[in-house]
Design a protein around this motif. Structure first.
Motif, PDB file in Angstrom:
ATOM      1  N   GLY A 193      53.163  31.402  44.913  1.00  0.00           N
ATOM      2  CA  GLY A 193      52.715  32.340  45.932  1.00  0.00           C
ATOM      3  C   GLY A 193      53.717  32.487  47.058  1.00  0.00           C
ATOM      4  O   GLY A 193      53.955  33.596  47.562  1.00  0.00           O
ATOM      5  N   ARG A 235      45.692  33.268  47.906  1.00  0.00           N
ATOM      6  CA  ARG A 235      45.206  33.370  46.524  1.00  0.00           C
ATOM      7  C   ARG A 235      45.755  32.242  45.655  1.00  0.00           C
ATOM      8  O   ARG A 235      45.015  31.664  44.853  1.00  0.00           O
ATOM      9  CB  ARG A 235      45.575  34.729  45.932  1.00  0.00           C
ATOM     10  N   ASN A 236      47.027  31.925  45.790  1.00  0.00           N
ATOM     11  CA  ASN A 236      47.609  30.891  44.931  1.00  0.00           C
ATOM     12  C   ASN A 236      47.133  29.489  45.309  1.00  0.00           C
ATOM     13  O   ASN A 236      47.007  28.626  44.447  1.00  0.00           O
ATOM     14  CB  ASN A 236      49.134  30.971  44.955  1.00  0.00           C
ATOM     15  N   ASN A 260      43.099  40.769  50.713  1.00  0.00           N
ATOM     16  CA  ASN A 260      43.400  41.888  49.810  1.00  0.00           C
ATOM     17  C   ASN A 260      43.511  43.193  50.576  1.00  0.00           C
ATOM     18  O   ASN A 260      44.400  44.013  50.319  1.00  0.00           O
ATOM     19  CB  ASN A 260      42.317  42.014  48.738  1.00  0.00           C
ATOM     20  N   TYR A 281      44.126  28.948  46.459  1.00  0.00           N
ATOM     21  CA  TYR A 281      42.769  28.991  45.895  1.00  0.00           C
ATOM     22  C   TYR A 281      42.792  28.749  44.386  1.00  0.00           C
ATOM     23  O   TYR A 281      42.078  27.889  43.864  1.00  0.00           O
ATOM     24  CB  TYR A 281      42.147  30.351  46.205  1.00  0.00           C
ATOM     25  N   VAL A 282      43.656  29.490  43.687  1.00  0.00           N
ATOM     26  CA  VAL A 282      43.742  29.356  42.226  1.00  0.00           C
ATOM     27  C   VAL A 282      44.218  27.958  41.841  1.00  0.00           C
ATOM     28  O   VAL A 282      43.700  27.348  40.898  1.00  0.00           O
ATOM     29  CB  VAL A 282      44.687  30.430  41.631  1.00  0.00           C
ATOM     30  N   LEU A 299      48.232  37.099  51.493  1.00  0.00           N
ATOM     31  CA  LEU A 299      47.555  37.223  50.204  1.00  0.00           C
ATOM     32  C   LEU A 299      48.105  36.287  49.136  1.00  0.00           C
ATOM     33  O   LEU A 299      47.338  35.517  48.541  1.00  0.00           O
ATOM     34  CB  LEU A 299      47.576  38.671  49.705  1.00  0.00           C
ATOM     35  N   GLY A 332      42.902  29.226  51.886  1.00  0.00           N
ATOM     36  CA  GLY A 332      42.794  29.026  50.445  1.00  0.00           C
ATOM     37  C   GLY A 332      41.919  27.842  50.096  1.00  0.00           C
ATOM     38  O   GLY A 332      41.138  27.881  49.145  1.00  0.00           O
ATOM     39  N   LEU A 381      39.026  36.275  50.348  1.00  0.00           N
ATOM     40  CA  LEU A 381      39.922  36.961  49.409  1.00  0.00           C
ATOM     41  C   LEU A 381      39.887  38.469  49.597  1.00  0.00           C
ATOM     42  O   LEU A 381      40.917  39.151  49.462  1.00  0.00           O
ATOM     43  CB  LEU A 381      39.551  36.588  47.968  1.00  0.00           C
ATOM     44  N   SER A 382      38.731  39.005  49.931  1.00  0.00           N
ATOM     45  CA  SER A 382      38.624  40.453  50.177  1.00  0.00           C
ATOM     46  C   SER A 382      39.415  40.855  51.415  1.00  0.00           C
ATOM     47  O   SER A 382      40.107  41.876  51.417  1.00  0.00           O
ATOM     48  CB  SER A 382      37.159  40.871  50.339  1.00  0.00           C
ATOM     49  N   ALA A 408      34.543  32.357  49.618  1.00  0.00           N
ATOM     50  CA  ALA A 408      35.652  32.853  48.797  1.00  0.00           C
ATOM     51  C   ALA A 408      35.726  34.381  48.735  1.00  0.00           C
ATOM     52  O   ALA A 408      36.798  34.953  48.984  1.00  0.00           O
ATOM     53  CB  ALA A 408      35.571  32.257  47.393  1.00  0.00           C
TER      54      ALA A 408
END
Length: 214
Positions: free
Chosen positions: A144, A101-102, A62, A104-105, A97, A44, A58-59, A54
């Motif tokens: 997350g 993701r969290n 996912n 990163y966000v 995931l 992340g 992330l892909s 990124a």
């Protein structure tokens, strides 16, 4: 009413076995979540700090999440064999995931003025990350982690299909024997574990939000 009595009697008579299965279930989830944190947080951070990385990171996580759980475990079974270790690896992949993701966000949501202030007092990028940006992103990370834990508890119930244990043993046994009592004796504690994980992590999430809001 008769079914509830029968279910209660079965769970009481087999309480020690059910507790052992619940403990096994929890341990699989804890190992998977622990590994997911060790791998997911750095991923992340990389995604947040390197724009070109990124989309790739992330892909990938996912795609892992999109693979049906039983198919994922069947694929892992080919390479890692039967047992709880294979289940832990599968749960690890499913937990990545929300953590990646969290993280990163959370880092992306840090106010630019805060980072500018850190640079203004002479912080290096690494100091800025660990002393300012990452602590501020912890509430997002906790959200997350909360999602990852609930997913892991649920997915772990299919562990017996690849030789794993946990509360899924009762659920699968109930399905195979067409025994509703055994099925519910496994499903109810598993649902309770998911609710408990969500509740406890929700408390920690709110505490981190309140701490950084003040």
């Amino acid at each position: 009413m008769d079914f509830l009595i029968e279910l209660g009697t079965y769970m009481l008579e087999n309480s020690s076995e059910l507790l052992a299965l619940a403990g096994e279930h929890v341990m699989m989830v804890l190992y998977a979540i622990g590994f997911a944190l060790l791998v997911g947080i750095p991923l992340g951070i990389l995604a947040a700090k390197f724009k070109k990385a990124a989309p790739v990171i992330l892909s990938l996580v996912n795609i892992l999440q999109l693979i049906p759980s039983l198919a994922m475990l069947a694929i892992l079974l080919i390479y890692f064999g039967l047992g709880n270790s294979t289940v832990v690896i599968g749960l690890f992949f499913y937990s990545l995931l929300p953590i990646v993701r969290n993280t990163y966000v959370g880092l992306k949501e840090v106010d630019a003025s805060v980072t500018e202030a850190g640079r203004g007092i002479g912080m290096t990028p690494l100091q800025l990350l660990w002393k300012v940006e990452f602590p501020l992103s912890i509430p997002f990370l906790m959200a997350g982690l909360r999602v990852a834990a609930v997913i892991a508890v649920a997915v772990a119930t299919i562990a017996p299909y690849i030789g794993g244990g946990g509360l899924g043993s009762e659920i699968v046994g109930g399905i195979n024997l067409q025994n509703d009592v055994r099925l519910y004796a496994g499903a109810i504690p598993a649902a309770a574990l998911a609710i408990l994980a969500d509740f406890l992590l929700g408390i920690f999430e709110r505490k981190t939000k309140n701490r950084f809001a003040n």
